[in-house]
Design an enzyme around this catalytic site. Structure first.
Site, PDB file in Angstrom:
ATOM      1  N   GLY A   1      21.491   4.099 -52.817  1.00 24.56           N
ATOM      2  CA  GLY A   1      20.210   2.530 -52.445  1.00 24.56           C
ATOM      3  C   GLY A   1      20.781   1.542 -52.205  1.00 24.56           C
ATOM      4  O   GLY A   1      20.497   0.570 -52.452  1.00 24.56           O
TER       5      GLY A   1
ATOM      6  N   CYS B 278      21.542   3.720 -43.353  1.00 22.38           N
ATOM      7  CA  CYS B 278      21.471   3.584 -44.541  1.00 22.38           C
ATOM      8  C   CYS B 278      20.427   5.247 -45.080  1.00 22.38           C
ATOM      9  O   CYS B 278      19.517   4.260 -44.965  1.00 22.38           O
ATOM     10  CB  CYS B 278      21.607   3.069 -45.795  1.00 22.38           C
ATOM     11  SG  CYS B 278      21.824   3.405 -47.383  1.00 22.38           S
TER      12      CYS B 278
ATOM     13  N   THR C 195      25.588   9.337 -43.880  1.00 21.54           N
ATOM     14  CA  THR C 195      25.571  10.449 -43.837  1.00 21.54           C
ATOM     15  C   THR C 195      23.734  11.623 -43.784  1.00 21.54           C
ATOM     16  O   THR C 195      23.367  10.991 -43.036  1.00 21.54           O
ATOM     17  CB  THR C 195      24.626  10.690 -45.759  1.00 21.54           C
ATOM     18  OG1 THR C 195      23.896   9.139 -45.860  1.00 21.54           O
ATOM     19  CG2 THR C 195      26.211  10.621 -46.435  1.00 21.54           C
TER      20      THR C 195
HETATM   21  C1  FMN Z   1      27.938   8.010 -53.176  1.00 20.24           C
HETATM   22  C2  FMN Z   1      27.972   7.298 -51.734  1.00 20.24           C
HETATM   23  C3  FMN Z   1      27.798   6.109 -51.589  1.00 20.24           C
HETATM   24  C4  FMN Z   1      27.908   6.054 -49.679  1.00 20.24           C
HETATM   25  N1  FMN Z   1      27.790   4.479 -49.486  1.00 20.24           N
HETATM   26  C5  FMN Z   1      27.486   4.127 -48.187  1.00 20.24           C
HETATM   27  C6  FMN Z   1      27.585   3.006 -48.514  1.00 20.24           C
HETATM   28  O1  FMN Z   1      27.275   2.236 -48.921  1.00 20.24           O
HETATM   29  N2  FMN Z   1      28.051   2.240 -46.653  1.00 20.24           N
HETATM   30  C7  FMN Z   1      27.611   3.187 -45.474  1.00 20.24           C
HETATM   31  O2  FMN Z   1      27.804   2.680 -44.508  1.00 20.24           O
HETATM   32  N3  FMN Z   1      27.886   4.749 -46.303  1.00 20.24           N
HETATM   33  C8  FMN Z   1      28.056   4.878 -47.569  1.00 20.24           C
HETATM   34  N4  FMN Z   1      28.248   6.680 -47.349  1.00 20.24           N
HETATM   35  C9  FMN Z   1      28.363   7.233 -46.136  1.00 20.24           C
HETATM   36  C10 FMN Z   1      30.455   7.552 -46.358  1.00 20.24           C
HETATM   37  O3  FMN Z   1      30.659   5.949 -45.612  1.00 20.24           O
HETATM   38  C11 FMN Z   1      30.069   8.480 -45.351  1.00 20.24           C
HETATM   39  O4  FMN Z   1      29.811   8.185 -43.855  1.00 20.24           O
HETATM   40  C12 FMN Z   1      29.708   9.655 -45.923  1.00 20.24           C
HETATM   41  O5  FMN Z   1      29.714  10.264 -46.774  1.00 20.24           O
HETATM   42  C13 FMN Z   1      30.368  11.165 -44.889  1.00 20.24           C
HETATM   43  O6  FMN Z   1      31.617  10.915 -44.594  1.00 20.24           O
HETATM   44  P1  FMN Z   1      32.212  12.068 -46.241  1.00 20.24           P
HETATM   45  O7  FMN Z   1      31.920  13.511 -45.922  1.00 20.24           O
HETATM   46  O8  FMN Z   1      33.575  11.716 -46.061  1.00 20.24           O
HETATM   47  O9  FMN Z   1      31.616  11.707 -47.510  1.00 20.24           O
HETATM   48  C14 FMN Z   1      28.010   6.973 -49.248  1.00 20.24           C
HETATM   49  C15 FMN Z   1      28.077   8.049 -49.217  1.00 20.24           C
HETATM   50  C16 FMN Z   1      28.181   8.230 -51.093  1.00 20.24           C
HETATM   51  C17 FMN Z   1      28.807  10.234 -50.789  1.00 20.24           C
END
Ligand code: FMN
Length: 336
Positions: A86, A144, A207
């Protein structure tokens, strides 16, 4: 013989040029840390020399500090994780006074992620930070899934994205990277809208909205009903969205979703990405991003590819497979 084996004779890894350009930004290599998964960057400086990475994308910052969502904020799933953080963050003032000076000391290439519930809030952030010398580029978090206002659904409208990008573009001389949600009907529409509004690059993707229910308690495993799914489970989905976006626009696309090794990263580059981000894998292996740089270099060297930039987009989708399902829709539309 596979395409990869036609590249040429192996060369020494040190001869591989990993540098890439994202708009006016020159990165020493295509590996970035993903927003929200690497803190503000300085927390990991004792594990990874930040100068070895292409850059770090900081936790999304909003104008005012945010406490984030109520617990539980993380749940494990098969092959991935759900989060409902969040957008917890320290807010603009502390980001500028505490985090940026520390990152400047560490000589990291900093991409500041900014988020807002409205266009006005994003404009306020770029007016304040736009000319900061310690920020190499901005990533605008249009995606987000874990906030009620200003989240991925709000920014799913192509016309809203285009108008917002048009307003933000003049507010900073630095490259502006629009981070897209995968949970839209056709990512090519949101990608093109951001490009039309003046984005210098895109990140595909954030995500995916997901759910997990504890049947015995008949409760969500998160504090909220849904969260954002990330990690290896989403790699094929993210790769397809990245491929679609990269073929829909002329600006560079940064791949994100499930990258955990050099070969994952190279799949995104072959699909058309200029660079990649690593998120969830960092929780398993804090130094993973540096390993991915080394593995990319090794693979390219062993295939005789001297410049990673030449490898970008080398995957040619078989014509019959195209970029379905969007292509199937186009075919249907073309019918008399
Ligand atoms: C715990 C967590 C916090 C995240 N916080 C943000 C965020 O603040 N801003 C954002 O743009 N993406 C955020 N993401 C998304 C990641 O930057 C990334 O785009 C997404 O997790 C997919 O990549 P991955 O599979 O390598 O984790 C977050 C992901 C996770 C798991």
């Amino acid at each position: 013989m596979s395409r990869a084996r036609e590249w040429g004779r192996a060369i020494p890894p040190r001869r591989v040029d990993l540098s890439v350009r994202i708009g006016s930004l020159e990165l020493r290599n295509p590996v970035l840390t993903a927003s929200g998964t690497f803190g503000y960057g300085d927390e990991y400086a004792h594990v990874v020399d930040l100068r070895r990475l292409g850059g770090i994308v900081t936790k999304t910052v909003t104008v005012r500090p945010r406490p984030g969502n109520a617990p539980t904020r993380i749940a494990e799933t098969a092959g991935g994780m759900l989060n409902s953080i969040g957008l917890e963050n320290v807010g603009l003032a502390r980001f500028r006074s505490e985090k940026l000076p520390r990152l400047a000391e560490l000589k990291a290439t900093v991409i500041a992620s900014v988020g807002g519930e409205t266009e006005d809030e994003l404009a306020e952030l770029l007016e304040a930070l736009g000319a900061e010398p310690g920020v190499a580029a901005f990533e605008i978090n249009f995606s987000c899934p874990n906030v009620a206002a200003g989240g991925a659904r709000y920014w799913a409208s192509p016309s809203r994205l285009e108008a917002t990008m048009r307003r933000l573009r003049p507010l900073s001389p630095r490259p502006l990277i629009a981070k897209l949600s995968p949970d839209v009907t056709d990512i090519r529409d949101t990608a093109r809208a951001c490009e039309a509004g003046g984005a210098d690059a895109l990140t595909a993707v954030n995500t995916f909205v997901g759910m997990s229910i504890d049947l015995d308690r008949m409760r969500s495993r998160l504090g909220r009903a849904t969260g954002g799914l990330s990690g290896p489970a989403i790699k094929p989905l993210a790769l397809a969205r990245c491929h679609e976006a990269a073929h829909a626009v002329g600006i560079p696309v940064i791949g994100s979703g499930g990258v955990a090794g050099g070969r994952d990263a190279l799949e995104f580059i072959a699909a058309g990405a200029a660079a990649v981000q690593i998120g969830t894998a960092t929780f398993v292996e804090p130094g993973v991003a540096a390993r991915v740089v080394d593995e990319m270099r090794e693979w390219l060297a062993s295939h005789g590819i001297a410049r990673v930039a030449d490898f970008r987009g080398t995957f040619a989708a078989p014509a019959a497979q195209g970029c379905a399902p969007a292509d199937a829709r186009e075919l249907a539309e073309d019918r008399p």
